[in-house]
Design a protein around this motif. Structure first.
Motif, PDB file in Angstrom:
ATOM      1  N   GLY A  62       8.407   6.577  -4.784  1.00 43.84           N
ATOM      2  CA  GLY A  62       7.791   5.874  -3.679  1.00 43.84           C
ATOM      3  C   GLY A  62       8.698   4.814  -3.077  1.00 43.84           C
ATOM      4  O   GLY A  62       9.856   4.666  -3.442  1.00 43.84           O
ATOM      5  N   MET A  63       8.137   4.066  -2.157  1.00 43.62           N
ATOM      6  CA  MET A  63       8.923   3.131  -1.361  1.00 43.62           C
ATOM      7  C   MET A  63       9.203   1.849  -2.114  1.00 43.62           C
ATOM      8  O   MET A  63       8.342   1.326  -2.816  1.00 43.62           O
ATOM      9  N   PRO A  82       4.485  -2.519   1.698  1.00 45.65           N
ATOM     10  CA  PRO A  82       3.239  -2.218   2.398  1.00 45.65           C
ATOM     11  C   PRO A  82       2.500  -1.071   1.709  1.00 45.65           C
ATOM     12  O   PRO A  82       3.092  -0.035   1.419  1.00 45.65           O
ATOM     13  N   LEU A  83       1.250  -1.284   1.431  1.00 42.96           N
ATOM     14  CA  LEU A  83       0.430  -0.241   0.816  1.00 42.96           C
ATOM     15  C   LEU A  83      -0.883  -0.150   1.579  1.00 42.96           C
ATOM     16  O   LEU A  83      -1.458  -1.175   1.956  1.00 42.96           O
ATOM     17  N   PHE A  84      -1.355   1.066   1.772  1.00 42.93           N
ATOM     18  CA  PHE A  84      -2.637   1.234   2.441  1.00 42.93           C
ATOM     19  C   PHE A  84      -3.757   0.736   1.525  1.00 42.93           C
ATOM     20  O   PHE A  84      -3.679   0.887   0.300  1.00 42.93           O
ATOM     21  N   GLY A  89      -7.228   6.292   2.167  1.00 38.71           N
ATOM     22  CA  GLY A  89      -6.915   7.721   2.084  1.00 38.71           C
ATOM     23  C   GLY A  89      -5.487   8.058   2.447  1.00 38.71           C
ATOM     24  O   GLY A  89      -4.998   9.140   2.120  1.00 38.71           O
ATOM     25  N   ARG A  90      -4.799   7.157   3.137  1.00 35.59           N
ATOM     26  CA  ARG A  90      -3.390   7.400   3.470  1.00 35.59           C
ATOM     27  C   ARG A  90      -2.496   6.800   2.385  1.00 35.59           C
ATOM     28  O   ARG A  90      -2.895   5.838   1.709  1.00 35.59           O
ATOM     29  N   ALA A  91      -1.315   7.361   2.240  1.00 37.14           N
ATOM     30  CA  ALA A  91      -0.352   6.849   1.268  1.00 37.14           C
ATOM     31  C   ALA A  91       0.986   6.632   1.961  1.00 37.14           C
ATOM     32  O   ALA A  91       1.416   7.452   2.782  1.00 37.14           O
ATOM     33  N   LEU A  92       1.627   5.540   1.635  1.00 34.45           N
ATOM     34  CA  LEU A  92       2.917   5.202   2.248  1.00 34.45           C
ATOM     35  C   LEU A  92       3.944   6.294   1.947  1.00 34.45           C
ATOM     36  O   LEU A  92       4.204   6.617   0.789  1.00 34.45           O
TER      37      LEU A  92
ATOM     38  N   ARG B  44       2.614   2.290  -9.920  1.00 36.74           N
ATOM     39  CA  ARG B  44       2.761   2.595  -8.493  1.00 36.74           C
ATOM     40  C   ARG B  44       3.980   3.473  -8.232  1.00 36.74           C
ATOM     41  O   ARG B  44       4.051   4.175  -7.229  1.00 36.74           O
ATOM     42  N   SER B  45       4.925   3.466  -9.151  1.00 38.26           N
ATOM     43  CA  SER B  45       6.077   4.370  -9.019  1.00 38.26           C
ATOM     44  C   SER B  45       5.711   5.791  -9.441  1.00 38.26           C
ATOM     45  O   SER B  45       6.410   6.742  -9.087  1.00 38.26           O
ATOM     46  N   ASP B  48       0.764   7.198  -6.031  1.00 39.10           N
ATOM     47  CA  ASP B  48       0.681   6.473  -4.763  1.00 39.10           C
ATOM     48  C   ASP B  48      -0.635   5.704  -4.690  1.00 39.10           C
ATOM     49  O   ASP B  48      -1.422   5.691  -5.654  1.00 39.10           O
ATOM     50  N   GLU B  49      -0.886   5.053  -3.542  1.00 36.30           N
ATOM     51  CA  GLU B  49      -2.049   4.186  -3.447  1.00 36.30           C
ATOM     52  C   GLU B  49      -3.367   4.939  -3.349  1.00 36.30           C
ATOM     53  O   GLU B  49      -4.434   4.328  -3.343  1.00 36.30           O
ATOM     54  N   THR B  50      -3.326   6.282  -3.281  1.00 33.45           N
ATOM     55  CA  THR B  50      -4.562   7.058  -3.387  1.00 33.45           C
ATOM     56  C   THR B  50      -4.754   7.555  -4.823  1.00 33.45           C
ATOM     57  O   THR B  50      -5.652   8.345  -5.087  1.00 33.45           O
ATOM     58  N   ARG B  52      -2.895   9.551  -6.405  1.00 32.62           N
ATOM     59  CA  ARG B  52      -2.293  10.868  -6.654  1.00 32.62           C
ATOM     60  C   ARG B  52      -0.943  10.681  -7.343  1.00 32.62           C
ATOM     61  O   ARG B  52      -0.169   9.782  -6.956  1.00 32.62           O
ATOM     62  N   ARG B  54       2.768  11.256  -7.844  1.00 35.14           N
ATOM     63  CA  ARG B  54       3.789  11.602  -6.858  1.00 35.14           C
ATOM     64  C   ARG B  54       4.345  12.997  -7.126  1.00 35.14           C
ATOM     65  O   ARG B  54       4.385  13.469  -8.264  1.00 35.14           O
TER      66      ARG B  54
END
Lengths: 364, 93
Positions: A62-63, A82-84, A89-92, B44-45, B48-50, B52, B54
């Protein structure tokens, strides 16, 4: 104290930092930082003690957002990215643009999927800007080849201009609280309506502070049946746009930049629209000195043949010396500097990874 | 009995350089929950923020590959004798 020139070069394999004196004779290169990871956005924040930021768009983990407080000798990760919000429902997926705000620690960040975030503490915490991220159009935007990216943030006092591919140009006149699609005259060659309300594939937008209300846009042109929609200008804060492409070999391209000391001087890199490489294998930058009324080819020093590279949307920039130089990076890993306004080109680095973005800053 | 969770070198910055941590869990989903609670940046690595996992992350229970991106994989039972290994998938360019 002698001024230093710092170039931040975001590549497919990390960020490189090149440093030179004002003479630009010798550049010392360091990096890659965030090694092996693509950098799509970088920012030199020189409002106080200089900081360099770079997005580190890791396909595995991830970012990350990298920051350096020592002119790019060492980088560390900011405390967050930045994280939703939960339940959104969206992911960076990517970080595409970084800009400074009004307050000393304020930053703006455009991401993929197209959304805007704001930080008030130099990137350690972020808040999504709902006025555009949850705009009624947002779920109707579609990804371009690079993804659904918010790649351009242009600040103009209380106005904020955003470029989204493919979403078009959005304008806020209240400091970023509310936004409207402002695309009158911005065409699209890939939908039935040639001039839709929104959904255009804007590639880049630029402005100069000495020309209030004026904007330049490199839009997705190159459509034989819909000519003249690729290189545009607005004189009313982006509410209406008109073509300034006449005289260019192609109206397809990615970057558009304005001379730091003259709002009438603007640069583009026309590309052949099918291959998105230099027309005929002969690279050239084109410059207008009259706000787009006419254009001149600048190719001295560039390859005369067999040059089939692409210059991406954020891979062209200026330094801000009194006599500034213009720079562009290529997808074939070359970094070029244009002296004398681009009349004479010189290759600074010949074998970097594919270059995504370049920023230059003069630091005391 | 806690399950041992092994981590790749590239993620150890986010868990005080530990190559292996122990988490009380009866299934793979609880391993992820434990990571989220104890090492949020590490989590978080991986997700993701849902929430799921990665795309390029691989999970193994002992030598068995777990298709962790499929939601039902989280119910895969584990015991304290099992070793969960989190790895990076072979992909890139």
């Amino acid at each position: 104290m002698t001024a230093k020139l710092v170039l931040c070069i975001g590549t497919k394999k990390g960020l490189f930092v090149a440093e030179s004196s004002h003479k630009r004779k010798r550049f010392d290169l360091r990096g890659p930082f965030g090694p092996g990871v693509g950098v799509n956005a970088t920012l030199v924040d020189d409002r106080a003690s200089p900081k360099i930021y770079a997005s580190s768009c890791h396909p595995f983990f991830g970012m990350k957002l990298l920051v350096s407080s020592d002119l790019g000798h060492k980088f560390k990760e900011t405390k967050s990215v930045p994280l939703f919000p939960e339940g959104d429902g969206r992911a960076l997926a990517n970080i595409w643009s970084l800009e400074t705000g009004d307050n000393k620690k304020e930053l703006w960040c455009g991401v993929e999927p197209a959304s805007l975030f704001r930080s008030e503490d130099a990137g350690n915490t972020w808040e999504m800007v709902g006025g555009i991220s949850n705009h009624e159009h947002a779920r109707q935007w579609h990804p371009g080849n690079g993804g659904l990216c918010m790649h351009t943030i242009v600040r103009e006092g209380s106005r904020l201009h955003l470029g989204i591919s493919t979403g078009g140009h959005y304008l806020s006149e209240d400091g970023g609280t509310t936004f409207v699609a402002a695309n009158q005259g911005v065409g699209a060659g890939f939908v039935p309506d040639p001039f839709p309300e929104f959904g255009q594939c804007v590639h880049k937008i630029a402005r100069h502070s000495d020309a209030p209300g004026r904007l330049y846009m490199q839009n997705h042109g190159g459509w034989q049946d819909r000519p003249g929609i690729g290189v545009l200008r607005s004189d009313d804060h982006g509410k209406n746009w008109y073509s300034i492409a006449e005289g260019l070999p192609s109206d397809f391209g990615f970057p558009i930049v304005v001379h730091p000391h003259d709002p009438d001087v603007v640069y583009v890199v026309p590309l052949e629209p099918m291959t998105r490489t230099c027309p005929g294998g002969k690279p050239a930058v084109w410059r207008s000195i009259n706000g787009g009324k006419s254009w001149k080819k600048l190719a001295t020093g560039l390859p005369k043949h067999d040059g089939y590279f692409t210059v991406l949307r954020d891979a062209m920039t200026f330094d801000n010396f009194k006599k500034p130089a213009v720079y562009f990076g290529t997808t074939t890993g070359q970094l070029w500097v244009g002296h004398e306004g681009g009349e004479q080109w010189e290759c600074l680095f010949n074998s970097l990874p594919p270059i995504h973005c370049v920023k230059a800053s003069v630091l005391e | 009995m806690a399950t041992r969770v092994q981590l790749p070198q590239t993620l150890r910055d986010y868990c005080r350089e530990q190559a292996q941590i122990e988490i009380d869990a009866t299934n793979v989903g609880e391993v992820l929950d434990g990571l989220k609670q104890r090492f949020p940046t590490l989590y978080r690595s991986i997700c993701d923020e849902t929430d799921r996992v990665r795309q390029h992350i691989s999970f193994f229970v002992n030598q068995e590959w777990i298709p962790i991106q499929m939601a039902n994989s989280r119910s895969r039972n584990i015991t304290g004798d099992d070793v969960v290994t989190i790895w990076t998938a072979v992909s890139g360019g």
